[in-house]
Design a protein around this motif. Structure first.
Motif, PDB file in Angstrom:
ATOM      1  N   ARG A  28       0.843  -1.192   0.000  1.00 33.29           N
ATOM      2  CA  ARG A  28       0.000   0.000   0.000  1.00 33.29           C
ATOM      3  C   ARG A  28       0.882   1.247   0.000  1.00 33.29           C
ATOM      4  O   ARG A  28       1.906   1.293   0.677  1.00 33.29           O
ATOM      5  CB  ARG A  28      -0.924   0.035   1.223  1.00 33.29           C
ATOM      6  CG  ARG A  28      -2.127  -0.898   1.133  1.00 33.29           C
ATOM      7  CD  ARG A  28      -2.992  -0.783   2.379  1.00 33.29           C
ATOM      8  NE  ARG A  28      -4.315  -1.344   2.173  1.00 33.29           N
ATOM      9  CZ  ARG A  28      -4.636  -2.632   2.328  1.00 33.29           C
ATOM     10  NH1 ARG A  28      -3.694  -3.481   2.717  1.00 33.29           N
ATOM     11  NH2 ARG A  28      -5.859  -3.058   2.118  1.00 33.29           N
ATOM     12  N   ALA A  29       0.460   2.242  -0.759  1.00 33.78           N
ATOM     13  CA  ALA A  29       1.161   3.524  -0.740  1.00 33.78           C
ATOM     14  C   ALA A  29       0.974   4.173   0.627  1.00 33.78           C
ATOM     15  O   ALA A  29      -0.112   4.110   1.208  1.00 33.78           O
ATOM     16  CB  ALA A  29       0.624   4.436  -1.834  1.00 33.78           C
ATOM     17  N   ILE A  30       2.012   4.780   1.153  1.00 38.06           N
ATOM     18  CA  ILE A  30       1.923   5.489   2.426  1.00 38.06           C
ATOM     19  C   ILE A  30       1.830   6.977   2.120  1.00 38.06           C
ATOM     20  O   ILE A  30       2.755   7.567   1.558  1.00 38.06           O
ATOM     21  CB  ILE A  30       3.132   5.194   3.321  1.00 38.06           C
ATOM     22  CG1 ILE A  30       3.288   3.676   3.496  1.00 38.06           C
ATOM     23  CG2 ILE A  30       2.981   5.879   4.670  1.00 38.06           C
ATOM     24  CD1 ILE A  30       2.074   2.975   4.084  1.00 38.06           C
ATOM     25  N   VAL A  31       0.689   7.571   2.463  1.00 34.02           N
ATOM     26  CA  VAL A  31       0.404   8.963   2.128  1.00 34.02           C
ATOM     27  C   VAL A  31       0.363   9.780   3.410  1.00 34.02           C
ATOM     28  O   VAL A  31      -0.546   9.616   4.235  1.00 34.02           O
ATOM     29  CB  VAL A  31      -0.939   9.088   1.378  1.00 34.02           C
ATOM     30  CG1 VAL A  31      -1.212  10.543   1.008  1.00 34.02           C
ATOM     31  CG2 VAL A  31      -0.965   8.195   0.142  1.00 34.02           C
ATOM     32  N   GLY A  32       1.339  10.638   3.612  1.00 38.97           N
ATOM     33  CA  GLY A  32       1.329  11.531   4.763  1.00 38.97           C
ATOM     34  C   GLY A  32       0.670  12.849   4.410  1.00 38.97           C
ATOM     35  O   GLY A  32       0.979  13.444   3.373  1.00 38.97           O
ATOM     36  N   ILE A  33      -0.267  13.284   5.229  1.00 39.45           N
ATOM     37  CA  ILE A  33      -0.963  14.564   5.023  1.00 39.45           C
ATOM     38  C   ILE A  33      -0.901  15.347   6.329  1.00 39.45           C
ATOM     39  O   ILE A  33      -1.207  14.816   7.407  1.00 39.45           O
ATOM     40  CB  ILE A  33      -2.426  14.366   4.588  1.00 39.45           C
ATOM     41  CG1 ILE A  33      -2.494  13.594   3.259  1.00 39.45           C
ATOM     42  CG2 ILE A  33      -3.142  15.706   4.462  1.00 39.45           C
ATOM     43  CD1 ILE A  33      -3.909  13.280   2.807  1.00 39.45           C
ATOM     44  N   ASP A  34      -0.508  16.597   6.231  1.00 37.00           N
ATOM     45  CA  ASP A  34      -0.382  17.466   7.405  1.00 37.00           C
ATOM     46  C   ASP A  34      -1.730  17.596   8.105  1.00 37.00           C
ATOM     47  O   ASP A  34      -2.699  18.093   7.530  1.00 37.00           O
ATOM     48  CB  ASP A  34       0.128  18.839   6.959  1.00 37.00           C
ATOM     49  CG  ASP A  34       0.456  19.762   8.124  1.00 37.00           C
ATOM     50  OD1 ASP A  34       0.101  19.429   9.277  1.00 37.00           O
ATOM     51  OD2 ASP A  34       1.063  20.819   7.883  1.00 37.00           O
TER      52      ASP A  34
END
Length: 363
Positions: free
Chosen positions: A336-342
């Motif tokens: 799975r892609a790891i998507v960091g969002i502030d």
């Protein structure tokens, strides 16, 4: 077996577990993820709301990259505003559905439906738990309490309302975490709090969890983190990464207010055994630097991530631990892609991405 009726409300004596229904783990494939568009000052003031919306919209776009997004919109004005902002942000509107479902607030994890599946019968249903805004802290909450039934009607799914003599059983989605193999994790600070189901004992609560979530084992930790107005939701502290692995928030600084609570949780996790007798594998997830607003410690935690069909969407907080957290979570969810969002402006509302969302599993 005959299929369940699709007339929405099942009788109060219907016990999902007895009919083979259960709540799957979050990594089970999704039909969609449900959200409730923020529209009041209940969680974000008029000054704060414009600050959090860009990250909220990024969150929606990240979910829609691999699955549908269904959004409860309070009224036609909110629906039009949401559609306009999403379109302006370049969201793929073919993967987003806005629905006229009135709400009081935005925390769909807690007021949204609990979707159950029965793969053998190829059926789904909804548990319509009672909702009282975390022990009556933030009235009104009558509209939020009606969301599960509204979604059941929209999906043409049957639903059951767990009842006691005192009324519906209060339960929030953020208070429970599932491994998909018969175990649920939760906290005493929340589920045994007198502001939810004061008339029910721990044994009573465990029976309802087993009957209506289709689990066979309830594992308890004691507390949550500082600043958590939900009284200790598990989705800020411990998350399953597989049937026998948990990601657990960890604080190394002995002077931090969260240190004793998270140390105790780690001690409790080490004593636990699963149904097969196996000990949990524990992955230590660092805590971000403290975030304080108006003198209030906010419940910032990397554990409040959402698993989607193609990604894990992780809150970040503009500190050095962000990348470490993203890397650790990535190791736990390969493929799975790891998507960091502030999430710094979102957490001002006292929650983050997992709190805002509720997954709808496929069969």
């Amino acid at each position: 077996m005959a299929p369940l009726s699709t007339s929405p409300a099942l009788s109060d004596d219907f016990i999902p577990a007895q009919h083979g229904f259960f709540f799957p783990p979050e990594w089970h494939p999704h039909v969609a993820t449900w959200l409730s568009w923020p529209h009041t000052e209940a969680s974000w003031t008029s000054e704060r709301l414009p600050l959090m919306l860009p990250a909220y919209i990024d969150f929606i776009k990240a979910i829609s990259a691999s699955e549908q997004v269904c959004i409860n919109a309070h009224n036609e004005t909110v629906m039009q505003t949401a559609a306009q902002k999403l379109t302006e942000a370049g969201a793929d509107m073919s993967r987003i559905t806005l629905l006229p479902h009135p709400t009081n607030d935005s925390w769909c994890r807690d007021h949204g439906p609990a979707f159950l599946i029965n793969p053998d019968r190829q059926e789904r249903m909804i548990v319509n738990w009672g909702y009282n805004a975390w022990g009556g802290k933030y009235p009104p909450f009558d509209l939020d309490d009606q969301i599960p039934a509204a979604i059941a009607r929209y999906r043409n799914l049957p639903y059951v309302t767990p009842m006691t003599a005192a009324g519906p059983v209060i339960m929030e989605g953020g208070s429970v975490e599932f491994n998909g193999a018969g175990t649920v994790l939760t906290s005493r600070a929340c589920l045994l709090n007198q502001n939810r189901n004061a008339h029910l004992s721990q044994a009573d609560i465990e029976r309802y969890l087993c009957d209506y979530y289709g689990v066979q084992q309830v594992l308890w930790v004691e507390e949550g983190i500082v600043g958590d107005d939900t009284d200790g939701h598990i989705d800020d502290t411990v998350r399953f990464a597989s049937e026998d692995t948990v990601i657990a928030a960890y604080e190394a600084n002995k002077n931090d207010d969260n240190y004793p609570f998270l140390q105790e949780i780690h001690h409790e996790l080490k004593q636990m055994r699963l149904l097969n007798g196996k000990q949990l594998t524990i992955v230590e997830l660092p805590m971000p630097d403290p975030i304080v607003s108006d003198g209030l410690r906010l419940p910032a935690s990397y554990a409040n991530f959402l698993i989607t069909n193609g990604s894990v969407i992780v809150p970040t907080f503009r500190c050095k631990q962000d990348q470490t957290a993203l890397d650790l979570i990535g190791q736990c969810y390969p493929g799975r892609a790891i998507v960091g969002i502030d999430s710094t402006d979102i957490v001002w509302g006292l929650g983050s991405f997992h709190c805002l969302s509720q997954q709808e599993p496929s069969i």
